[in-house]
Design an enzyme around this catalytic site. Structure first.
Site, PDB file in Angstrom:
ATOM      1  N   LYS A 219      -1.836  -7.029  11.038  1.00 40.80           N
ATOM      2  CA  LYS A 219      -2.862  -6.480  10.147  1.00 40.80           C
ATOM      3  C   LYS A 219      -2.186  -6.021   8.860  1.00 40.80           C
ATOM      4  O   LYS A 219      -1.742  -4.893   8.731  1.00 40.80           O
ATOM      5  CB  LYS A 219      -3.591  -5.305  10.808  1.00 40.80           C
ATOM      6  CG  LYS A 219      -4.519  -5.709  11.917  1.00 40.80           C
ATOM      7  CD  LYS A 219      -5.780  -6.382  11.417  1.00 40.80           C
ATOM      8  CE  LYS A 219      -6.692  -6.750  12.581  1.00 40.80           C
ATOM      9  NZ  LYS A 219      -6.008  -7.469  13.660  1.00 40.80           N
ATOM     10  N   ASP A 220      -2.090  -6.967   7.930  1.00 39.72           N
ATOM     11  CA  ASP A 220      -1.337  -6.715   6.719  1.00 39.72           C
ATOM     12  C   ASP A 220      -2.085  -7.377   5.580  1.00 39.72           C
ATOM     13  O   ASP A 220      -2.098  -8.594   5.477  1.00 39.72           O
ATOM     14  CB  ASP A 220       0.050  -7.348   6.900  1.00 39.72           C
ATOM     15  CG  ASP A 220       1.028  -6.816   5.892  1.00 39.72           C
ATOM     16  OD1 ASP A 220       0.702  -5.845   5.209  1.00 39.72           O
ATOM     17  OD2 ASP A 220       2.119  -7.389   5.798  1.00 39.72           O
TER      18      ASP A 220
ATOM     19  N   ASP B 130      -6.601  -0.507  -1.704  1.00 38.65           N
ATOM     20  CA  ASP B 130      -5.459   0.412  -1.724  1.00 38.65           C
ATOM     21  C   ASP B 130      -4.123  -0.312  -1.826  1.00 38.65           C
ATOM     22  O   ASP B 130      -3.080   0.285  -1.586  1.00 38.65           O
ATOM     23  CB  ASP B 130      -5.489   1.311  -0.479  1.00 38.65           C
ATOM     24  CG  ASP B 130      -5.484   0.529   0.816  1.00 38.65           C
ATOM     25  OD1 ASP B 130      -5.333  -0.703   0.772  1.00 38.65           O
ATOM     26  OD2 ASP B 130      -5.641   1.157   1.884  1.00 38.65           O
TER      27      ASP B 130
ATOM     28  N   TYR C 144       1.721  -9.691  18.334  1.00 41.23           N
ATOM     29  CA  TYR C 144       1.023  -9.806  17.054  1.00 41.23           C
ATOM     30  C   TYR C 144       1.065  -8.467  16.329  1.00 41.23           C
ATOM     31  O   TYR C 144       0.644  -7.451  16.851  1.00 41.23           O
ATOM     32  CB  TYR C 144      -0.423 -10.255  17.270  1.00 41.23           C
ATOM     33  CG  TYR C 144      -1.129 -10.458  15.964  1.00 41.23           C
ATOM     34  CD1 TYR C 144      -0.872 -11.601  15.202  1.00 41.23           C
ATOM     35  CD2 TYR C 144      -1.996  -9.512  15.457  1.00 41.23           C
ATOM     36  CE1 TYR C 144      -1.482 -11.788  13.978  1.00 41.23           C
ATOM     37  CE2 TYR C 144      -2.609  -9.690  14.230  1.00 41.23           C
ATOM     38  CZ  TYR C 144      -2.347 -10.821  13.499  1.00 41.23           C
ATOM     39  OH  TYR C 144      -2.951 -11.003  12.286  1.00 41.23           O
TER      40      TYR C 144
ATOM     41  N   ASP D  30       0.884  -1.176   0.000  1.00 41.71           N
ATOM     42  CA  ASP D  30       0.000   0.000   0.000  1.00 41.71           C
ATOM     43  C   ASP D  30       0.915   1.216   0.000  1.00 41.71           C
ATOM     44  O   ASP D  30       1.616   1.474   0.980  1.00 41.71           O
ATOM     45  CB  ASP D  30      -0.870  -0.046   1.262  1.00 41.71           C
ATOM     46  CG  ASP D  30      -1.801   1.156   1.374  1.00 41.71           C
ATOM     47  OD1 ASP D  30      -1.591   2.158   0.665  1.00 41.71           O
ATOM     48  OD2 ASP D  30      -2.730   1.084   2.204  1.00 41.71           O
TER      49      ASP D  30
HETATM   50  P1  13P Z   1      -5.307  -0.369   4.908  1.00 42.51           P
HETATM   51  O1  13P Z   1      -4.644  -1.315   5.881  1.00 42.51           O
HETATM   52  O2  13P Z   1      -5.895  -1.104   3.736  1.00 42.51           O
HETATM   53  O3  13P Z   1      -4.401   0.748   4.517  1.00 42.51           O
HETATM   54  O4  13P Z   1      -6.577   0.240   5.646  1.00 42.51           O
HETATM   55  C1  13P Z   1      -6.386   1.023   6.786  1.00 42.51           C
HETATM   56  C2  13P Z   1      -7.636   1.523   7.434  1.00 42.51           C
HETATM   57  O5  13P Z   1      -7.534   2.094   8.486  1.00 42.51           O
HETATM   58  C3  13P Z   1      -8.936   1.314   6.810  1.00 42.51           C
HETATM   59  O6  13P Z   1      -9.987   1.878   7.566  1.00 42.51           O
HETATM   60 MG    MG Z   2      -4.170   2.114   3.134  1.00 47.05          MG
HETATM   61 MG    MG Z   3      -5.015  -2.159   2.177  1.00 43.89          MG
END
Ligand code: 13P
Ligand code: MG
Ligand code: MG
Ligand code: 13P
Length: 375
Positions: free
Chosen positions: A235-236, A51, A232, A11
């Site tokens: 979140k990826d 994204d 942890y 991203d």
């Molecule tokens: P991404 O991890 O896709 O950049 O999304 C972040 C986010 O906060 C969406 O609400």
């Molecule tokens: Mg993003």
């Molecule tokens: Mg994303």
């Protein structure tokens, strides 16, 4: 011939919020790889989901190749310059380091790659998810490679009747374990049901497979998970490469695993459970509550290092029902607002103000055993 499929994603900025990658950024990444990849890769394709910009590359340099990783890194850097110029939101978000140091591990981009013996016909599907985490692949990968209700080939195709081997990572203790289907499936499920901690990294054929040698047939990007043991950080938005047919799940058996929009964690601010909606590329943008989390599937065949495709597999009315159910689940869950289990437990949230709130309120807590009724 040994050949490597390297799928690398990042991203590096989006518009208007975390919704979609800008075409100009995609064009710059593409141009960079065309200009600098000539002597490194034999073919590549670009895609995006939400994204996250995604590059699928074919080469003969094996996995973890510094040259291939650096090519992707520099292409994302070039794309980031465009994203910054355009003022895109979160420009350069996933490029965590200033300079490249030999390998993408821990640098931000997600990597799913495998070195294989190319078959006479080498079909595979690249799955790409946005607004979720690598553990979101546990359920569908299990279904494809271990569940005969999803993949009847496990029962009726002699070539794959022996099942598959799973490499599972414990991201807290930083260990890997190999478990076999069907022999170990109850143990496997005991682990991978805890998708925040145990994550399927790879699937292999077993030596009993009648059509393929023992090798990697599916791989999932888990890069943030390899960062810090004991904590942890996962979140990826993940991607997976899944080989199909001829001793492996058929294309349709692989896709079937997404016909039911199961719940994944991520979504708004990385802090909510939501249904995973399978969509075609035309719908690979994030809208409602920055989601719902989505998956796209691009199908290819590989021949002598060249790709044919992609075919946009979820761009099909056969998945309309799954999308409608995901829409209904979205509506149902959203009514819960900030309550669990729509909102994640606080230790799994990407954003939490709880420590700040607790600090502010600490003097207002009184002992339950003492007088608590306000007079
Ligand atoms: P991404 O991890 O896709 O950049 O999304 C972040 C986010 O906060 C969406 O609400
Ligand atoms: Mg993003
Ligand atoms: Mg994303
Ligand atoms: P293969 O065994 O040739 O992969 O065929 C299975 C199939 O495609 C069934 O749909």
């Amino acid at each position: 011939m040994k050949v490597t499929i390297s799928h690398i994603k990042a991203d590096i900025g989006s518009l208007p919020g975390h919704s979609i990658v800008d075409e100009k950024v995609m064009a710059r990444i593409q141009e960079y790889i065309e200009d600098h990849g000539k002597n490194l890769i034999s073919d590549f394709r670009m895609a995006h989901v939400g994204d996250d910009a995604q590059i699928t590359m074919i080469h003969t340099k094996g996995i973890d190749s510094p040259e291939i990783h650096e090519l992707a890194w520099n292409a994302f850097r070039a794309g980031t310059e465009v994203a910054k110029k355009l003022g895109l939101y979160g420009a350069g978000q996933d490029l965590l380091k200033d300079s490249f140091s030999g390998n993408l591990k821990g640098m931000g981009p997600g990597v799913a790659e495998m070195e294989i013996n190319e078959r006479p016909s080498e079909p595979f599907i690249v799955y790409m998810m946005d607004k979720t985490e690598p553990g979101a692949f546990n359920l569908p990968i299990y279904k494809m490679f271990a569940d005969p209700f999803n993949t009847p080939g496990l029962v009726i195709d002699e070539a794959m009747h022996s099942g598959f081997r799973f490499e599972v990572w414990d991201v807290i203790d930083h260990k890997a374990i190999f478990l076999d289907g069907p022999e170990d499936i109850y143990d496997l499920l005991a682990l991978i049901g805890s998708k925040e901690r145990y994550v399927i990294k790879r699937v292999y054929t077993k030596k009993e497979n009648k059509k393929l040698p023992e090798e990697n047939v599916a791989v999932i990007s888990t890069d943030k998970l390899s960062l810090i043991a004991g904590k942890y950080v996962g979140k990826d938005d993940p991607a997976a490469v899944v080989r199909i047919q001829s001793g492996l799940p058929a294309a349709g058996e692989s896709l079937e695993a997404f016909a039911f929009p199961y719940l994944v964690s991520g979504w708004m601010r990385g802090s909510f459970n939501g249904p995973l909606m399978p969509v075609g590329m035309k719908d690979a943008k994030m809208t409602r509550f920055d989601g719902p989390p989505r998956v796209v599937a691009l199908g290819y065949v590989l021949k002598s290092g060249k790709l044919e495709g992609p075919v946009d597999m979820f761009d099909d009315p056969a998945f309309d029902y799954a999308r409608r159910v995901a829409g209904e689940m979205t509506d149902h869950l959203r009514r819960m607002g900030p309550f669990e289990p729509h909102r994640l437990p606080d230790q799994e949230m990407e954003y939490t103000t709880l420590p700040v709130v607790m600090d502010k309120l600490k003097d207002r807590f009184v002992d339950i055993e003492k007088e608590t009724v306000v007079k």
